[in-house]
Design a protein around this motif. Structure first.
Motif, PDB file in Angstrom:
ATOM      1  N   UNK A 160      58.124  22.268 -23.686  1.00 45.30           N
ATOM      2  CA  UNK A 160      59.272  22.088 -22.771  1.00 45.30           C
ATOM      3  C   UNK A 160      58.926  21.368 -21.472  1.00 45.30           C
ATOM      4  N   UNK A 161      57.617  21.174 -21.229  1.00 47.63           N
ATOM      5  CA  UNK A 161      57.222  20.482 -20.001  1.00 47.63           C
ATOM      6  C   UNK A 161      56.581  19.116 -20.291  1.00 47.63           C
ATOM      7  N   UNK A 162      56.679  18.682 -21.545  1.00 46.40           N
ATOM      8  CA  UNK A 162      56.252  17.323 -21.886  1.00 46.40           C
ATOM      9  C   UNK A 162      54.815  17.173 -22.332  1.00 46.40           C
ATOM     10  N   UNK A 163      54.104  18.292 -22.535  1.00 53.41           N
ATOM     11  CA  UNK A 163      52.700  18.219 -22.957  1.00 53.41           C
ATOM     12  C   UNK A 163      52.557  18.615 -24.424  1.00 53.41           C
ATOM     13  N   UNK A 164      51.673  17.943 -25.175  1.00 50.25           N
ATOM     14  CA  UNK A 164      51.407  18.396 -26.541  1.00 50.25           C
ATOM     15  C   UNK A 164      50.829  19.818 -26.534  1.00 50.25           C
ATOM     16  N   UNK A 165      51.147  20.580 -27.571  1.00 49.44           N
ATOM     17  CA  UNK A 165      50.602  21.939 -27.699  1.00 49.44           C
ATOM     18  C   UNK A 165      49.115  21.875 -28.042  1.00 49.44           C
ATOM     19  N   UNK A 166      48.448  22.989 -27.803  1.00 51.40           N
ATOM     20  CA  UNK A 166      47.060  23.163 -28.253  1.00 51.40           C
ATOM     21  C   UNK A 166      47.111  24.041 -29.501  1.00 51.40           C
ATOM     22  N   UNK A 167      46.405  23.602 -30.537  1.00 48.43           N
ATOM     23  CA  UNK A 167      46.421  24.354 -31.796  1.00 48.43           C
ATOM     24  C   UNK A 167      44.971  24.592 -32.227  1.00 48.43           C
ATOM     25  N   UNK A 168      44.686  25.823 -32.642  1.00 47.77           N
ATOM     26  CA  UNK A 168      43.334  26.170 -33.095  1.00 47.77           C
ATOM     27  C   UNK A 168      43.429  26.643 -34.545  1.00 47.77           C
ATOM     28  N   UNK A 169      42.582  26.064 -35.382  1.00 48.97           N
ATOM     29  CA  UNK A 169      42.587  26.428 -36.810  1.00 48.97           C
ATOM     30  C   UNK A 169      41.249  27.047 -37.192  1.00 48.97           C
ATOM     31  N   UNK A 170      41.337  28.028 -38.045  1.00 49.66           N
ATOM     32  CA  UNK A 170      40.145  28.776 -38.473  1.00 49.66           C
ATOM     33  C   UNK A 170      39.411  28.006 -39.567  1.00 49.66           C
ATOM     34  N   UNK A 171      38.795  26.891 -39.179  1.00 54.27           N
ATOM     35  CA  UNK A 171      38.161  26.041 -40.188  1.00 54.27           C
ATOM     36  C   UNK A 171      36.812  26.586 -40.672  1.00 54.27           C
ATOM     37  N   UNK A 172      36.260  27.584 -39.976  1.00 51.09           N
ATOM     38  CA  UNK A 172      35.035  28.184 -40.529  1.00 51.09           C
ATOM     39  C   UNK A 172      35.355  29.407 -41.395  1.00 51.09           C
ATOM     40  N   UNK A 173      36.634  29.626 -41.582  1.00 55.43           N
ATOM     41  CA  UNK A 173      37.133  30.585 -42.581  1.00 55.43           C
ATOM     42  C   UNK A 173      36.597  32.006 -42.430  1.00 55.43           C
ATOM     43  N   UNK A 174      36.455  32.456 -41.178  1.00 54.21           N
ATOM     44  CA  UNK A 174      36.051  33.865 -41.001  1.00 54.21           C
ATOM     45  C   UNK A 174      37.244  34.724 -40.554  1.00 54.21           C
ATOM     46  N   UNK A 175      38.415  34.132 -40.629  1.00 52.04           N
ATOM     47  CA  UNK A 175      39.665  34.820 -40.293  1.00 52.04           C
ATOM     48  C   UNK A 175      39.689  35.319 -38.844  1.00 52.04           C
ATOM     49  N   UNK A 176      38.998  34.607 -37.973  1.00 54.14           N
ATOM     50  CA  UNK A 176      39.075  34.943 -36.546  1.00 54.14           C
ATOM     51  C   UNK A 176      38.803  33.685 -35.723  1.00 54.14           C
ATOM     52  N   UNK A 177      39.290  33.737 -34.508  1.00 54.86           N
ATOM     53  CA  UNK A 177      39.148  32.590 -33.598  1.00 54.86           C
ATOM     54  C   UNK A 177      38.772  33.123 -32.234  1.00 54.86           C
ATOM     55  N   UNK A 178      37.822  32.456 -31.573  1.00 54.00           N
ATOM     56  CA  UNK A 178      37.447  32.873 -30.215  1.00 54.00           C
ATOM     57  C   UNK A 178      38.660  32.702 -29.295  1.00 54.00           C
ATOM     58  N   UNK A 179      38.970  33.757 -28.555  1.00 59.82           N
ATOM     59  CA  UNK A 179      40.131  33.688 -27.658  1.00 59.82           C
ATOM     60  C   UNK A 179      39.852  32.664 -26.553  1.00 59.82           C
ATOM     61  N   UNK A 180      40.622  31.584 -26.503  1.00 61.20           N
ATOM     62  CA  UNK A 180      40.337  30.550 -25.489  1.00 61.20           C
ATOM     63  C   UNK A 180      40.586  31.038 -24.066  1.00 61.20           C
ATOM     64  N   UNK A 181      41.334  32.117 -23.966  1.00 61.87           N
ATOM     65  CA  UNK A 181      41.652  32.677 -22.644  1.00 61.87           C
ATOM     66  C   UNK A 181      40.541  33.590 -22.145  1.00 61.87           C
ATOM     67  N   UNK A 182      39.827  34.204 -23.094  1.00 67.70           N
ATOM     68  CA  UNK A 182      38.787  35.168 -22.742  1.00 67.70           C
ATOM     69  C   UNK A 182      37.688  35.083 -23.799  1.00 67.70           C
ATOM     70  N   UNK A 183      36.584  34.441 -23.423  1.00 71.61           N
ATOM     71  CA  UNK A 183      35.516  34.160 -24.389  1.00 71.61           C
ATOM     72  C   UNK A 183      34.879  35.426 -24.945  1.00 71.61           C
ATOM     73  N   UNK A 184      35.117  36.572 -24.293  1.00 68.28           N
ATOM     74  CA  UNK A 184      34.502  37.821 -24.772  1.00 68.28           C
ATOM     75  C   UNK A 184      35.325  38.456 -25.904  1.00 68.28           C
TER      76      UNK A 184
END
Ligand SMILES: [Ca+2]
Ligand SMILES: [Ca+2]
Length: 213
Positions: A160-184
């Motif tokens: 809604x503000x004119x920027x492309x979205x950020x999308x993260x895909x689980x390409x290493x197939x461990x069914x989890x993704x590091x939270x980009x907001x909180x690396x812990x």
């Protein structure tokens, strides 16, 4: 012997005399002072009413802005959900993510909502989506915001503000993704997305709209 009416003892005190015989000028002054006092009181009342009205208008605008902001965020999240669901369906159909480049299977992949993978979800791309399945239907952007637009030949989905979205895909197939907001922390799932928010800066998380919260 009859009393002399001119005797001093028979005269009223001077103060009483003065009040009883107030001059027209003094009476006019009293009236003016009284009117001024009335005007001052009325002015004070009007000022208070204006302040109350101004506060009411301000409060109304705050509520309106909050409602609009909430509504925009809901629409933003809906679009992210659409993209995530479409990507999931693509994965189910082709047993892979709609990624054009060789995928590093040791790490997850983060990208923006633009380019060939967006075209693939729209059924507009042959090499990634040879069956030309339309996995998602997205609206055209208006004034460069919230929807699809074209930059050259490239499909770009903007928030809604004119920027492309950020999308993260689980390409290493461990069914989890590091939270980009909180690396812990990690997010359980295969696809996540976030928007940079009204300030269009992905690093300021306070206003970012995230699919996981
Ligand atoms: Ca992963
Ligand atoms: Ca931000």
């Amino acid at each position: 012997m009859a009393e002399d009416p001119t005797e001093l003892d028979n005269l009223p005190p001077q103060d009483e005399q003065a009040s009883e015989t107030e001059s027209p000028l003094e009476m006019a002054k009293d009236a003016q002072i009284s009117r001024m006092a009335g005007c001052a009181k009325l002015g004070g009342c009007l000022l208070k009413i204006m302040l109350v009205l101004a506060l009411l208008v301000w409060a109304q605008r705050c509520i309106q802005t909050r409602r609009e902001g909430g509504s925009v965020n809901v629409k933003c999240k809906t679009t992210m959900q659409d993209i995530m669901i479409a990507t999931g369906h693509f994965h189910t159909e082709y047993k892979r993510f709609p990624l054009p480049m060789p995928v590093d299977e040791k790490v997850d992949t983060t990208l923006r909502s633009r380019g060939v993978w967006v075209a693939a979800l729209l059924g507009l791309e042959d090499s990634l989506n040879p069956r030309k399945i339309k996995f998602v239907d997205l609206p055209e952007a208006r004034d460069g915001k919230r929807g699809l637009l074209k930059e050259g030949t490239e499909q770009v989905l903007v928030d809604p503000w004119g920027e492309p979205y950020h999308v993260i895909m689980d390409t290493n197939a461990d069914n989890s993704i590091a939270n980009p907001e909180d690396a812990t922390k990690v997010l359980d799932g295969k696809i996540f997305s976030y928007s940079s928010g009204p300030d269009r800066d992905p690093k300021t998380w306070e206003d970012n709209v995230c699919s996981w919260r």
